[in-house]
Design a protein around this motif. Structure first.
Motif, PDB file in Angstrom:
ATOM      1  N   SER A  82       0.823  -1.223   0.000  1.00  0.00           N
ATOM      2  CA  SER A  82       0.000   0.000   0.000  1.00  0.00           C
ATOM      3  C   SER A  82       0.850   1.264   0.000  1.00  0.00           C
ATOM      4  O   SER A  82       0.328   2.375  -0.176  1.00  0.00           O
ATOM      5  CB  SER A  82      -0.926   0.009   1.224  1.00  0.00           C
ATOM      6  OG  SER A  82      -0.171   0.230   2.418  1.00  0.00           O
ATOM      7  N   LEU A  83       2.166   1.111   0.212  1.00  0.00           N
ATOM      8  CA  LEU A  83       3.059   2.261   0.285  1.00  0.00           C
ATOM      9  C   LEU A  83       3.752   2.508  -1.042  1.00  0.00           C
ATOM     10  O   LEU A  83       4.065   1.572  -1.785  1.00  0.00           O
ATOM     11  CB  LEU A  83       4.128   2.037   1.368  1.00  0.00           C
ATOM     12  CG  LEU A  83       3.662   1.803   2.807  1.00  0.00           C
ATOM     13  CD1 LEU A  83       4.867   1.545   3.714  1.00  0.00           C
ATOM     14  CD2 LEU A  83       2.869   3.001   3.323  1.00  0.00           C
ATOM     15  N   THR A  84       4.004   3.775  -1.320  1.00  0.00           N
ATOM     16  CA  THR A  84       4.860   4.100  -2.463  1.00  0.00           C
ATOM     17  C   THR A  84       6.312   3.962  -2.007  1.00  0.00           C
ATOM     18  O   THR A  84       6.599   3.905  -0.804  1.00  0.00           O
ATOM     19  CB  THR A  84       4.624   5.527  -2.952  1.00  0.00           C
ATOM     20  OG1 THR A  84       5.023   6.442  -1.911  1.00  0.00           O
ATOM     21  CG2 THR A  84       3.159   5.751  -3.309  1.00  0.00           C
ATOM     22  N   LYS A  85       7.214   3.956  -2.961  1.00  0.00           N
ATOM     23  CA  LYS A  85       8.633   3.858  -2.614  1.00  0.00           C
ATOM     24  C   LYS A  85       9.048   5.050  -1.762  1.00  0.00           C
ATOM     25  O   LYS A  85       9.820   4.913  -0.798  1.00  0.00           O
ATOM     26  CB  LYS A  85       9.478   3.789  -3.885  1.00  0.00           C
ATOM     27  CG  LYS A  85      10.963   3.597  -3.623  1.00  0.00           C
ATOM     28  CD  LYS A  85      11.748   3.437  -4.909  1.00  0.00           C
ATOM     29  CE  LYS A  85      13.225   3.196  -4.620  1.00  0.00           C
ATOM     30  NZ  LYS A  85      14.021   3.012  -5.870  1.00  0.00           N
ATOM     31  N   GLU A  86       8.530   6.211  -2.091  1.00  0.00           N
ATOM     32  CA  GLU A  86       8.872   7.413  -1.339  1.00  0.00           C
ATOM     33  C   GLU A  86       8.361   7.320   0.094  1.00  0.00           C
ATOM     34  O   GLU A  86       9.073   7.652   1.045  1.00  0.00           O
ATOM     35  CB  GLU A  86       8.275   8.642  -2.023  1.00  0.00           C
ATOM     36  CG  GLU A  86       8.679   9.947  -1.362  1.00  0.00           C
ATOM     37  CD  GLU A  86       8.090  11.169  -2.065  1.00  0.00           C
ATOM     38  OE1 GLU A  86       8.449  12.292  -1.691  1.00  0.00           O
ATOM     39  OE2 GLU A  86       7.269  10.970  -2.976  1.00  0.00           O
ATOM     40  N   GLN A  87       7.128   6.857   0.265  1.00  0.00           N
ATOM     41  CA  GLN A  87       6.559   6.711   1.603  1.00  0.00           C
ATOM     42  C   GLN A  87       7.359   5.711   2.435  1.00  0.00           C
ATOM     43  O   GLN A  87       7.641   5.939   3.619  1.00  0.00           O
ATOM     44  CB  GLN A  87       5.098   6.252   1.504  1.00  0.00           C
ATOM     45  CG  GLN A  87       4.150   7.326   0.987  1.00  0.00           C
ATOM     46  CD  GLN A  87       2.756   6.771   0.736  1.00  0.00           C
ATOM     47  OE1 GLN A  87       2.601   5.606   0.347  1.00  0.00           O
ATOM     48  NE2 GLN A  87       1.736   7.596   0.958  1.00  0.00           N
ATOM     49  N   PHE A  88       7.712   4.605   1.805  1.00  0.00           N
ATOM     50  CA  PHE A  88       8.480   3.572   2.505  1.00  0.00           C
ATOM     51  C   PHE A  88       9.832   4.127   2.944  1.00  0.00           C
ATOM     52  O   PHE A  88      10.278   3.896   4.075  1.00  0.00           O
ATOM     53  CB  PHE A  88       8.667   2.352   1.607  1.00  0.00           C
ATOM     54  CG  PHE A  88       9.443   1.232   2.262  1.00  0.00           C
ATOM     55  CD1 PHE A  88       8.823   0.358   3.137  1.00  0.00           C
ATOM     56  CD2 PHE A  88      10.799   1.070   2.005  1.00  0.00           C
ATOM     57  CE1 PHE A  88       9.532  -0.671   3.752  1.00  0.00           C
ATOM     58  CE2 PHE A  88      11.525   0.051   2.614  1.00  0.00           C
ATOM     59  CZ  PHE A  88      10.887  -0.825   3.490  1.00  0.00           C
ATOM     60  N   GLY A  89      10.471   4.863   2.039  1.00  0.00           N
ATOM     61  CA  GLY A  89      11.775   5.433   2.356  1.00  0.00           C
ATOM     62  C   GLY A  89      11.711   6.403   3.515  1.00  0.00           C
ATOM     63  O   GLY A  89      12.566   6.386   4.419  1.00  0.00           O
ATOM     64  N   ILE A  90      10.683   7.257   3.517  1.00  0.00           N
ATOM     65  CA  ILE A  90      10.528   8.240   4.592  1.00  0.00           C
ATOM     66  C   ILE A  90      10.308   7.547   5.932  1.00  0.00           C
ATOM     67  O   ILE A  90      10.865   7.938   6.959  1.00  0.00           O
ATOM     68  CB  ILE A  90       9.350   9.188   4.273  1.00  0.00           C
ATOM     69  CG1 ILE A  90       9.692  10.075   3.062  1.00  0.00           C
ATOM     70  CG2 ILE A  90       8.992  10.039   5.493  1.00  0.00           C
ATOM     71  CD1 ILE A  90       8.526  10.889   2.546  1.00  0.00           C
ATOM     72  N   GLN A  91       9.503   6.490   5.927  1.00  0.00           N
ATOM     73  CA  GLN A  91       9.118   5.835   7.175  1.00  0.00           C
ATOM     74  C   GLN A  91      10.184   4.868   7.701  1.00  0.00           C
ATOM     75  O   GLN A  91      10.356   4.733   8.918  1.00  0.00           O
ATOM     76  CB  GLN A  91       7.799   5.073   6.978  1.00  0.00           C
ATOM     77  CG  GLN A  91       7.234   4.498   8.270  1.00  0.00           C
ATOM     78  CD  GLN A  91       5.815   3.971   8.088  1.00  0.00           C
ATOM     79  OE1 GLN A  91       5.160   4.266   7.103  1.00  0.00           O
ATOM     80  NE2 GLN A  91       5.332   3.194   9.047  1.00  0.00           N
ATOM     81  N   TYR A  92      10.933   4.224   6.780  1.00  0.00           N
ATOM     82  CA  TYR A  92      11.783   3.116   7.223  1.00  0.00           C
ATOM     83  C   TYR A  92      13.283   3.277   6.957  1.00  0.00           C
ATOM     84  O   TYR A  92      14.090   2.592   7.595  1.00  0.00           O
ATOM     85  CB  TYR A  92      11.324   1.802   6.569  1.00  0.00           C
ATOM     86  CG  TYR A  92       9.986   1.316   7.061  1.00  0.00           C
ATOM     87  CD1 TYR A  92       9.881   0.602   8.254  1.00  0.00           C
ATOM     88  CD2 TYR A  92       8.827   1.577   6.336  1.00  0.00           C
ATOM     89  CE1 TYR A  92       8.652   0.152   8.704  1.00  0.00           C
ATOM     90  CE2 TYR A  92       7.591   1.129   6.778  1.00  0.00           C
ATOM     91  CZ  TYR A  92       7.500   0.412   7.968  1.00  0.00           C
ATOM     92  OH  TYR A  92       6.285  -0.019   8.420  1.00  0.00           O
ATOM     93  N   ALA A  93      13.670   4.118   6.006  1.00  0.00           N
ATOM     94  CA  ALA A  93      15.093   4.174   5.620  1.00  0.00           C
ATOM     95  C   ALA A  93      16.010   4.405   6.825  1.00  0.00           C
ATOM     96  O   ALA A  93      17.080   3.789   6.939  1.00  0.00           O
ATOM     97  CB  ALA A  93      15.318   5.267   4.574  1.00  0.00           C
ATOM     98  N   LEU A  94      15.585   5.270   7.730  1.00  0.00           N
ATOM     99  CA  LEU A  94      16.391   5.574   8.918  1.00  0.00           C
ATOM    100  C   LEU A  94      16.698   4.317   9.724  1.00  0.00           C
ATOM    101  O   LEU A  94      17.798   4.160  10.267  1.00  0.00           O
ATOM    102  CB  LEU A  94      15.645   6.586   9.795  1.00  0.00           C
ATOM    103  CG  LEU A  94      16.263   6.884  11.169  1.00  0.00           C
ATOM    104  CD1 LEU A  94      17.602   7.597  11.000  1.00  0.00           C
ATOM    105  CD2 LEU A  94      15.302   7.727  12.012  1.00  0.00           C
ATOM    106  N   TRP A  95      15.735   3.402   9.778  1.00  0.00           N
ATOM    107  CA  TRP A  95      15.870   2.206  10.625  1.00  0.00           C
ATOM    108  C   TRP A  95      16.674   1.090   9.968  1.00  0.00           C
ATOM    109  O   TRP A  95      16.911   0.053  10.585  1.00  0.00           O
ATOM    110  CB  TRP A  95      14.484   1.697  11.034  1.00  0.00           C
ATOM    111  CG  TRP A  95      13.659   2.779  11.667  1.00  0.00           C
ATOM    112  CD1 TRP A  95      12.485   3.286  11.221  1.00  0.00           C
ATOM    113  CD2 TRP A  95      13.980   3.497  12.861  1.00  0.00           C
ATOM    114  NE1 TRP A  95      12.036   4.283  12.046  1.00  0.00           N
ATOM    115  CE2 TRP A  95      12.935   4.436  13.068  1.00  0.00           C
ATOM    116  CE3 TRP A  95      15.040   3.450  13.773  1.00  0.00           C
ATOM    117  CZ2 TRP A  95      12.928   5.305  14.148  1.00  0.00           C
ATOM    118  CZ3 TRP A  95      15.030   4.310  14.844  1.00  0.00           C
ATOM    119  CH2 TRP A  95      13.984   5.228  15.035  1.00  0.00           C
TER     120      TRP A  95
END
Length: 680
Positions: A82-95
């Motif tokens: 359900s997430l776009t690549k951009e949304q996923f990156g914003i939410q998870y990239a840090l972790w």
């Protein structure tokens, strides 16, 4: 071809059930908000509640846990979709930063959006290897020696301290335990076909990795520790990995760097015709060739190595008449992996028939041992599967060799009339080079290389600068020339005695210690083929000592060169005191016998190397006496390293040391305890 056509899965029924069905039995719809807070934090308590435990000993009940976690994994997978690549990156990239592979985890998310089975499997293999490496880095925050095996790492106390035991138990359901899904081992050993790995398990591991990053951040803030990432392993001496040297080099590079055209078409045809390729695994082979064409060399090798293992396992089980071992083993039984297939005997002590079936048994086995197993080789699969290599910088040269090897095996084991393929201008040179392959990373091969490098270094002594004779004559009290001459005479006598064991064109009765002839002799001896497969323990034990001797000889040579050049400059600049001048001249005197002495030792250990397998014929007493002799030679060379070091400069002592060593060598030779003497 019939067998490779008839096999529909390499997963045994219980393993197939656990991976493909168990996690789908509960049809409940699981709300993602139960395990994911509004601000993007993983609610670990809600996740760990799905891990079940046996009443008997409170160990993990893997069957119930997989069944319970099934809907959770499905919910995570749907959430990611359900997430776009951009949304996923914003939410998870840090972790994902703690893994040192953030981009890789973002790529895995991309793959999950399209759910192409082959790419999902590739993503999962890369994810598990990078996760293992990162967990090892975390382990080293507290522990010292990181466990080599993933199952031991996940069960370790340091990780339980950082993340909590309940969290580690969740991970063990998916990877690391033979009683769980065991996704990492099943994939890296080639047991699962693309369609047999549910994408939701890849999604769940992606989710768990982010959650681990959140827990780790809390731990680091509390303890004020800093996570340090171990450096990646870098392949060195890539030219040693070039199996197709000389006149075939340009052809092989053409083939392997130009797979987008004719050669790629040939390789794809071979994949379709070869009896080594299971039809269910065909997508992996095609994806590997595509990855090579796209210069994704790590992806190519990650996909290819498990398939080579599958193909050889197919041959192994057929030739040894154990078809059940084609399938994944149960936790209580043995997996059939490269290690077992390359062994001399089966686990029931019967002789392994696979080498006899291979057209070039030495070639296939030696290549695989070199590239996968030998400690001084590239150990490609270990490096990749344990996350030790930077995937972005994986060298094309290594992929070249793996692809070429695969092509030669595919060509050998194809049911159709393959004459046209084998004679093709692109394939024939590869087949020719493969057929005469010799191990490069077995201890025998490494000793040969050491000997030649050491001899080359000693040969440089001829070019060392020496002070003019008239300068030497001004120094009074210099003695030892007669003793040096006497030592050279003894060396000459010993070499003369050994000449009967040498090639005729490489020795001279008039000048047995001639440097050029010694070099020619060593080259000829090192060119002798010595069996490297299935070396018994006594052979390996002797090789360890011989290699140490060679290493010490090289060190002595390096020190002599450095000291001679330094003292010469100081002499010419009149920067030496009287005592230093005397010491320098003693060194020049010692060089006269040290050079032939080191060459004698190199000849000695190389002649012994050529006959190394005869050590197994010695009775226990003679073996111990022989080993004791070699260790005394090693002790001599170690003492030489000490005395010739810049700190010691004890050149007179080297003379006495050498005299005693020569007496021992002559004594052992007279008693005919050397291996070369057993050969006659």
């Amino acid at each position: 071809m019939a067998l490779s056509d008839s096999v529909t899965t390499c997963l045994s029924p219980p393993v197939h059930y656990v991976i493909c069905k168990l996690g789908f039995e509960k049809k409940d719809t699981y709300d993602i908000s139960n395990i994911l807070s509004e601000n993007g934090e993983v609610c670990w308590q809600a996740v760990t509640e799905h891990v079940c435990y046996l009443k008997s000993d409170q160990s993990v009940d893997y069957i119930k846990s997989i069944r319970s976690l099934g809907p959770v994994c499905e919910s995570v997978n749907l959430h990611f979709k359900s997430l776009t690549k951009e949304q996923f990156g914003i939410q998870y990239a840090l972790w994902f930063r703690w893994t040192n592979c953030t981009e890789l985890f973002l790529e895995v998310f991309d793959v999950l959006q399209y759910a192409q089975t082959t790419e999902v499997v590739l993503g999962l293999m890369k994810l598990t290897s990078c996760l293992e490496r990162a967990l090892g880095d975390v382990y080293l925050l507290i522990g010292k020696d990181c466990p080599f095996l993933l199952r031991d790492l996940l069960a370790s106390e340091p990780l339980a301290v950082v993340f909590g035991q309940a969290v580690m138990n969740v991970l063990r359901v998916f990877i690391g335990s033979p009683y769980g899904l065991n996704l990492r081992n099943v994939l890296w050993h080639g047991f699962a076909a693309p369609q047999e790995i549910p994408a939701k398990y890849c999604a769940m591991l992606l989710f768990l990795t982010a959650g681990l990053g959140q827990l780790l951040q809390t731990y680091l803030l509390q303890t004020k520790c800093i996570l340090v990432h171990r450096p990646y392993v870098v392949f060195v001496s890539l030219e040693e990995l070039d199996v197709f040297p000389g006149k075939y080099l340009t052809i092989s590079k053409f083939l392997l760097c130009y797979l987008g055209h004719e050669a790629l078409s040939i390789a794809e045809e071979l994949v379709k015709l070869s009896s080594l390729v299971l039809k269910t695994m065909l997508p992996f082979w095609m994806a590997a060739l595509t990855a090579f064409r796209q210069s994704r060399y790590a992806d190519c090798v990650i996909l290819l190595l498990p398939q080579l293992e599958v193909g050889l396992r197919l041959l192994f089980t057929a030739t040894n008449k154990c078809p059940n071992r084609l399938l994944t083993a149960e936790p209580s039984a043995l997996y059939t992996t490269f290690d077992e297939m390359l062994a001399k005997h089966l686990d029931n002590e019967e002789v392994n028939q696979l080498p006899a079936v291979l057209e070039e048994p030495a070639m296939a086995s030696e290549f695989l041992w070199d590239f996968l197993n030998h400690q001084e080789g590239p150990r490609v699969r270990d490096r990749l599967s344990h996350g030790e290599i930077n995937l972005e910088a994986f060298p094309r040269e290594v992929a070249n060799q793996i692809v070429a090897f695969a092509i030669t095996l595919l060509c050998r084991f194809s049911d159709e009339d393959m004459f046209a393929f084998k004679e093709h201008m692109v394939i024939k040179p590869l087949m020719n080079c493969a057929s005469c392959y010799r191990s490069r990373f077995h201890p025998i091969s490494r000793l040969k290389k050491q000997v030649l490098e050491c001899m080359k270094n000693i040969h440089l002594w001829l070019e060392l600068p020496i002070v003019p004779e008239e300068h030497v004559q001004t120094i009074k009290g210099l003695e030892g020339n007669a003793e040096a001459s006497n030592l050279m005479l003894i060396i000459s006598e010993i070499i003369s005695q050994l000449q009967q064991y040498m090639p005729e064109n490489c020795c001279s009765s008039d000048d047995p210690i001639n440097s050029v002839l010694t070099e020619r002799l060593l080259i000829a001896l090192c060119d002798t083929h010595i069996c490297t497969l299935y070396s018994p323990r006594p052979v390996l034990e002797i090789l360890v000592v011989l290699r140490k001797i060679s290493t010490q000889c090289h060190q002595v040579s390096e020190q002599v060169i450095a000291s001679t050049e330094l003292r010469y400059r100081q002499w010419m600049n009149k920067a030496l005191r009287s005592r230093q001048r005397h010491n320098y001249l003693r060194m020049l005197n010692s060089i006269k016998f040290l050079s032939p002495m080191l060459r004698l030792i190199l000849v000695l250990i190389t002649l012994e190397l050529v006959n190394i397998h005869l050590v197994c014929k010695k009775n226990p007493f003679d073996y111990q006496q022989y080993l004791k002799f070699l260790k005394s030679v090693l002790q001599y060379t170690e003492n030489l390293v000490t005395y010739t070091s810049p700190e010691k400069n004890k050149w007179d002592e080297t003379m006495e040391l050498t005299k005693k060593a020569l007496i021992k060598i002559r004594k052992i030779s007279d008693r005919k305890l050397m291996l070369m003497q057993l050969a006659t």
